[in-house]
Design an enzyme around this catalytic site. Structure first.
Site, PDB file in Angstrom:
ATOM      1  N   ASP A 162       0.854  -1.188   0.000  1.00 23.17           N
ATOM      2  CA  ASP A 162       0.000   0.000   0.000  1.00 23.17           C
ATOM      3  C   ASP A 162       0.889   1.237   0.000  1.00 23.17           C
ATOM      4  O   ASP A 162       1.740   1.400   0.862  1.00 23.17           O
ATOM      5  CB  ASP A 162      -0.907   0.014   1.232  1.00 23.17           C
ATOM      6  N   GLU A 211      -1.264  -1.317  -5.775  1.00 24.85           N
ATOM      7  CA  GLU A 211      -2.361  -0.545  -6.336  1.00 24.85           C
ATOM      8  C   GLU A 211      -2.023  -0.033  -7.730  1.00 24.85           C
ATOM      9  O   GLU A 211      -0.889   0.335  -7.991  1.00 24.85           O
ATOM     10  CB  GLU A 211      -2.632   0.689  -5.457  1.00 24.85           C
ATOM     11  N   CYS A 238     -12.864  -3.516   5.541  1.00 26.24           N
ATOM     12  CA  CYS A 238     -12.232  -4.252   6.632  1.00 26.24           C
ATOM     13  C   CYS A 238     -11.614  -5.522   6.058  1.00 26.24           C
ATOM     14  O   CYS A 238     -12.290  -6.297   5.384  1.00 26.24           O
ATOM     15  CB  CYS A 238     -13.253  -4.585   7.712  1.00 26.24           C
ATOM     16  N   CYS A 272     -13.593  -8.775   7.873  1.00 22.33           N
ATOM     17  CA  CYS A 272     -14.981  -9.165   7.630  1.00 22.33           C
ATOM     18  C   CYS A 272     -15.541  -8.583   6.339  1.00 22.33           C
ATOM     19  O   CYS A 272     -16.626  -8.960   5.903  1.00 22.33           O
ATOM     20  CB  CYS A 272     -15.859  -8.752   8.805  1.00 22.33           C
ATOM     21  N   CYS A 314     -12.868  -1.758  13.322  1.00 28.31           N
ATOM     22  CA  CYS A 314     -14.127  -2.295  12.788  1.00 28.31           C
ATOM     23  C   CYS A 314     -14.971  -2.892  13.921  1.00 28.31           C
ATOM     24  O   CYS A 314     -14.441  -3.307  14.941  1.00 28.31           O
ATOM     25  CB  CYS A 314     -13.820  -3.344  11.740  1.00 28.31           C
ATOM     26  N   CYS A 329     -16.272  -5.676  13.941  1.00 31.98           N
ATOM     27  CA  CYS A 329     -15.985  -7.106  14.102  1.00 31.98           C
ATOM     28  C   CYS A 329     -14.828  -7.349  15.075  1.00 31.98           C
ATOM     29  O   CYS A 329     -14.494  -8.487  15.376  1.00 31.98           O
ATOM     30  CB  CYS A 329     -15.685  -7.744  12.753  1.00 31.98           C
ATOM     31  N   ASP A 334      -2.820   1.596   6.888  1.00 29.03           N
ATOM     32  CA  ASP A 334      -2.121   1.133   5.685  1.00 29.03           C
ATOM     33  C   ASP A 334      -1.895  -0.379   5.710  1.00 29.03           C
ATOM     34  O   ASP A 334      -1.862  -1.024   4.660  1.00 29.03           O
ATOM     35  CB  ASP A 334      -0.787   1.864   5.533  1.00 29.03           C
TER      36      ASP A 334
END
Ligand SMILES: [Zn+2]
Length: 244
Positions: free
Chosen positions: A34, A118, A170, A173, A188, A190, A197
């Site tokens: 990333d 990316e 996330c 999840c 998150c 979860c 990052d």
């Protein structure tokens, strides 16, 4: 052969067509990268690679030399000298950038069987497109070119994935957790809590692995190698993923 003029002299370049390939044992490692603002990249294991120092100092030096040029009278010999100096600063930074990109890219490719990152062309279209390419963006672009080059040399898989939602989703999840650029941590419902990052790095890796799993044509495209050895490689990577 061609003659090239650089700020510090003339160079002769010989162009030779060679198929470079080196055999190295699979590492059974996969990685997602990333691109950050604060560091060069964060990978899917949470490791951060800092921006080289010359990125910061280089930008300042370039601005300073640029100012010196614009202060001189147009057409004067002082202006010509200042321009030459600016050219040399430029040249030095681009050589440092290339050196950094080559070494880091070779290291990443040698230590992994699959590298996902990316596709920043898409990201830049979304981002502010009036802004000129910063030294960071230029450095990242060059790094990517070398990643893909070494990917072919060492017969490793390199994949550029669509960066949309990679920082919002996330990695545990799959739900979307909205965050602004200043939010540095992904939290998150979860229970997943990760560096922003790091979370994006995992998403990028998963996207990359998904691409390889579904499109067969990509494989030949990516490796430039014989289809047989590459599909074995992918088989190994996918089974590794299933185990972990
Ligand atoms: Zn979650």
């Amino acid at each position: 052969m061609r003659l090239v003029k650089r700020a510090d002299g003339y160079y002769v370049q010989f162009s030779i067509s060679v198929d470079r390939a080196e055999a190295i044992a699979p590492t059974h490692q996969t990685v997602g990268l990333d691109v950050g603002l604060s560091c060069f990249y964060t990978d899917s294991l949470g490791n951060k690679v800092e921006n080289p120092r010359f990125y910061r100092t280089g930008e300042q030096k370039m601005k300073r030399s640029q100012r010196l040029v614009s202060r001189k009278v147009k057409g004067s010999s002082n202006r010509r000298k200042a321009r030459t100096r600016l050219g040399r600063v430029h040249l030095k930074i681009s050589r440092q950038r290339k050196d950094h990109a080559v070494k880091l890219a070779r290291c990443v490719v040698q230590s992994n069987d699959l590298i996902a990152y990316e596709d920043l062309r898409i990201k830049n279209m979304v981002k502010n497109h009036c802004k000129a390419l910063s030294i960071n963006d230029a450095g990242w672009y060059q790094f990517r070119v070398w990643l893909e080059y070494f990917g072919k040399v060492f017969k490793k898989i390199t994949i550029a994935v669509n960066p949309s939602y990679t920082s919002q989703e996330c990695s545990d999840c799959g739900s979307i957790v909205k965050k602004s650029l200043s939010t540095r941590t992904h939290v998150c419902q979860c229970g997943c809590k990760l560096d922003r990052d790091h979370n994006a790095g995992i998403n990028i890796l998963n996207l990359g692995l998904g691409t390889v799993g579904h499109t067969g044509t990509f494989v030949l495209d990516a490796s430039n190698a014989s289809g047989e050895s590459t599909s074995t490689l992918i088989g190994v990577i996918l089974s590794e993923q299933a185990v972990s």
